[in-house]
Structure formats: C-alpha cells, structure tokens
Design a protein around this motif. Structure first.
Motif, PDB file in Angstrom:
ATOM      1  N   LEU A   1      -6.281  63.320   4.286  1.00  0.00           N
ATOM      2  CA  LEU A   1      -7.037  62.871   3.112  1.00  0.00           C
ATOM      3  C   LEU A   1      -7.059  61.356   3.015  1.00  0.00           C
ATOM      4  CD1 LEU A   1      -5.768  65.543   0.567  1.00  0.00           C
ATOM      5  CD2 LEU A   1      -8.058  65.395   1.554  1.00  0.00           C
ATOM      6  N   TYR A   2      -5.959  60.716   3.371  1.00  0.00           N
ATOM      7  CA  TYR A   2      -5.938  59.251   3.402  1.00  0.00           C
ATOM      8  C   TYR A   2      -6.949  58.721   4.412  1.00  0.00           C
ATOM      9  CZ  TYR A   2      -1.831  58.385   0.452  1.00  0.00           C
ATOM     10  OH  TYR A   2      -0.967  58.273  -0.612  1.00  0.00           O
TER      11      TYR A   2
ATOM     12  N   THR B   1     -10.375  58.893   3.094  1.00  0.00           N
ATOM     13  CA  THR B   1     -10.575  57.831   2.105  1.00  0.00           C
ATOM     14  C   THR B   1     -10.821  56.498   2.784  1.00  0.00           C
ATOM     15  OG1 THR B   1      -9.121  59.001   0.548  1.00  0.00           O
ATOM     16  CG2 THR B   1      -9.546  56.672   0.109  1.00  0.00           C
ATOM     17  N   GLU B   2     -10.055  56.208   3.837  1.00  0.00           N
ATOM     18  CA  GLU B   2     -10.233  54.959   4.581  1.00  0.00           C
ATOM     19  C   GLU B   2     -11.618  54.902   5.221  1.00  0.00           C
ATOM     20  OE1 GLU B   2      -6.959  55.186   7.240  1.00  0.00           O
ATOM     21  OE2 GLU B   2      -5.528  54.296   5.817  1.00  0.00           O
TER      22      GLU B   2
ATOM     23  N   ALA C   1     -14.236  54.099   2.668  1.00  0.00           N
ATOM     24  CA  ALA C   1     -14.166  52.726   2.177  1.00  0.00           C
ATOM     25  C   ALA C   1     -14.620  51.707   3.222  1.00  0.00           C
ATOM     26  CB  ALA C   1     -12.745  52.403   1.733  1.00  0.00           C
TER      27      ALA C   1
END
Length: 220
Positions: free
Chosen positions: A188-189, A192-193, A196
């Motif tokens: 999930l990180y 997100t990265e 972004a």
C-alpha cells in the motif's frame, strides 16, 4: 436491517441484498441482489457474468444499476485517482487488466507490469493478468482503468479460504508469509508513492463551452 441474517453458510456470497424480483432474503446466497463486481460499465455483460437473477454473478439490469457501484463511480470520477486496489479472496494473486481474454495487453503494460511486480515483491503474491484467473468483465478495476486511466489492481488475499482467520490477514498485512518483504502494508505504501510521483501520470486541464465534443488521442 436484516436481523435474521445468518453468515454461517454464506461466505461465498458475492451479491448485495437489494430488493428484487426474488424478494429480500439475505439468508439465501443466490436468492436476490446483484454482484457489484459485474455491475460496472467496462465490458459489462460479457463472459463471467450472468443474466440469471438467482446466479451468484448476476450482473444487474444495466451498468451502475446498484447504489453500491453508482457511489464508487461518483467517488472515483470526482477525484484524480492515479492508482486503485480492490481486495478480494482468495489465491494470493495481484491481478491487473485486461480481464477479458480477447483484449491485448494495455497501452500501459510496461509501467503496469512493473508496478504489479513491485507490489508482488512486497506482499509475496503472484502478479498476473486478471484474465489469467478467468475471463470476466464489469469489474471495479476494469472500469477504473479503462474509463478513468488509473492503474488498478485486485489483491486476492489469503491462500485458500474465502473467509480466513483474522490472524492470516494480519500475517499478510505485516509480511509474515513466505516471499513477502513488508507485506500488504508495504504494498500500500508503494501504491501511494506511485500515485504521488508525477512521472507516472498526467493531469489534463482545460475548458470548453457547453455541448462541445472533446476528442483526446494518445501516442505513447
């Protein structure tokens, strides 16, 4: 609410509990409702869904006939969603489009595959085409990718159970399974990265008079 709901034998239930021609009985898996994951407009009505009301994968009267899917369409369409994950069970796979066998790899396949493999390295699942699981359309991720452009994935969580013990979900989240490096938390990180990072997407801005027809083309 459905005060008499019995979940003991309904772990495979795919459908919502919307009132329909078969009545409103959420205690019987296939008696009523629509499978929301066959109710989206992308490839609606194709193989992998059913027109039979009592089928578990009944697609509904038409695309977005259900408040469930209509609300997701409004949520996603009113935002600049770059990447999307829907979670399902089971199989420990990461599915990406296309989900229909007749469709070729997407124009974003190089980036799409690379992101899927990055998620695979984190959670220890197997990254693959959605159609390699089976041929199906009308899904959340198909609509999200083909209609909004978001790189969309399905996480089929757990190895072999539709409703695994909670401890299993925690282990996969924390990465305490074979092949994982950080687990779903890390995956999930990474999503997100990606979302972004401006090198992975573009935002089109502009205006036009009411009633104008805008045509966009893409060469890369």
């Amino acid at each position: 609410g459905d005060t008499g709901f019995n979940s003991t034998h309904l772990e495979y239930r795919r459908k919502n509990c919307r009132v329909g021609t078969g009545g409103h009985d959420c205690n019987t898996p296939a008696s009523t409702g629509v499978d929301p994951n066959r109710n989206y407009s992308a490839f609606f009505g194709g193989i992998g869904s059913s027109t039979v009301f009592t089928s578990e994968n009944y697609r509904g009267a038409g695309p977005f006939s259900e408040p469930d899917t209509e609300n997701i369409r409004e949520l996603v369409s009113s935002r600049q969603v770059i990447a999307l994950i829907t979670t399902h069970t089971f199989g420990r796979t990461i599915l990406r489009q296309p989900g229909v066998d007749s469709e070729p790899p997407t124009p974003d396949e190089t980036m799409y595959q690379a992101l899927g493999e990055s998620l695979e390295a984190a959670n220890g699942y197997n990254s693959q085409y959605s159609k390699d699981l089976y041929d199906h359309g009308g899904t959340t991720d198909a609509w999200s990718y083909f209609m909004t452009g978001a790189l969309s994935f399905v996480f089929e969580m757990n190895a072999n159970a539709f409703h695994p013990p909670f401890s299993e979900m925690v282990a996969e989240y924390d990465g305490n399974i074979s092949g994982a490096n950080g687990g779903n938390r890390e995956a999930l990180y990474r999503m997100t990265e990606f979302a972004a990072d401006p090198t992975g997407h573009a935002v089109l801005r502009g205006s036009a008079p009411g009633g104008a027809v805008l045509r966009l083309s893409r060469d890369a």
